[in-house]
Enzyme design. Sequence first.
Site: not given
Length: 413
Positions: A168-169
């Site tokens: 996600d990051f």
Amino acid sequence: MYNLLTDLSIIEVSSFVASPTAGLYCAQMGAEVIRVDHKAGGLDYDRYMLTSEGRSLSWENLNRAKKSVALDLRSGEGRELCVELAARTGQCITNLPEKSFLSHHAMKAAQPQDAPDMTSVRIMGWHDGRQAMDFTVNAASGYPLMCGPEDWDMETAPPVNQVLPAWDFITGAYCAFALLAALRHRDATGTGSEVRVPLGNVAIGTVANSGMMAEMLYRGGDRERLGNAIWGAFGRDFRSKDGTRFMVAALTAKQWKGLVEAFGVATPIAKLEAQVDTDFSEGDRPRFEHRHALFDIFQNVAGSHDYRALESRMAANGCTFERYRTAYEASTDPVLVDDNPLFGPSPANPSGFEYPATRSFANLPAHDAGDPAPAPYLGQHSEEVLADRLGLAAGAIGKLVDAGTVALSDERQ
């Protein structure tokens, strides 16, 4: 917050981690990021963990320095307002499906003639349209089945999931980059872009970019589990006499020499070199291939000294090492947090809870980083944005509020 992107406004319609991260990074560089949510809050508005007042600490930190507009996104009028905001602004970050009301085509079709050609970045699941999230693409990547103790059986041992939603990051950071690349293209050509970034592609693409895919195909099978050892180099966790666990790594000749000197193991290392007919100073390969014997030598010394003594010797010899900390210890560590210019004073957080907040990860010595900005209250900027962006008069906004199409700040709730 740096002021490098003060001429850029972005509409963000998103939830969870990847999409808000993209907006956060742009906001920390000075962009005006306007997050548009459903009036009761998006899917991540009450994401665990909550304070006693019901405020999500995750939401609060992923939405710092942004503005908030709250609309009834389940109504036709609320959706039309959202599309119009994106269309007039010209830039949008979202993780809503392409076939939703906020498609690139819908935003582009709603643009007035004087708006910059529509540029959107959309985070998807998989390239073929299937849904995905961090932990499911991680399962597909192969990494969890490489984690775990070295003696676990490859066929029967369970996978080990990582706690950090790393994909996600990484995806959020990539989307911020992709947006700026598309905007630079628009500046040069006048033509906007629709950018789609599948979360799954970020994961499997990273597997390929790291060389791991080529490795698996070359070897014709899977890599063995290594416990906490570093693949292809010398590094592992060790335990001191007083029970402190710490990680060391030696990927260069200088790091290896410093580690040997710090641990005082030149003699047993030389003896092992003679036994296996190699020189461990020549590179990663011999150190990795004989890692078990080397680990025993270093652990024998580590287990005979308290960590403070080892820490002093490793620091004096320029070693690369770090003590394992719990997440709470890391959050209260004076070196990592208190004395780190990354963190600034606590802003006025919606939660009312004071704690260190980050500035931009980048350090630009010639620019003032500024202090961290707070996250907005949900709907805090609804009136301001609708007036400035859409030119709505106070009376028109009041009618939208009365109709339940627009919500104002939830500060007092």
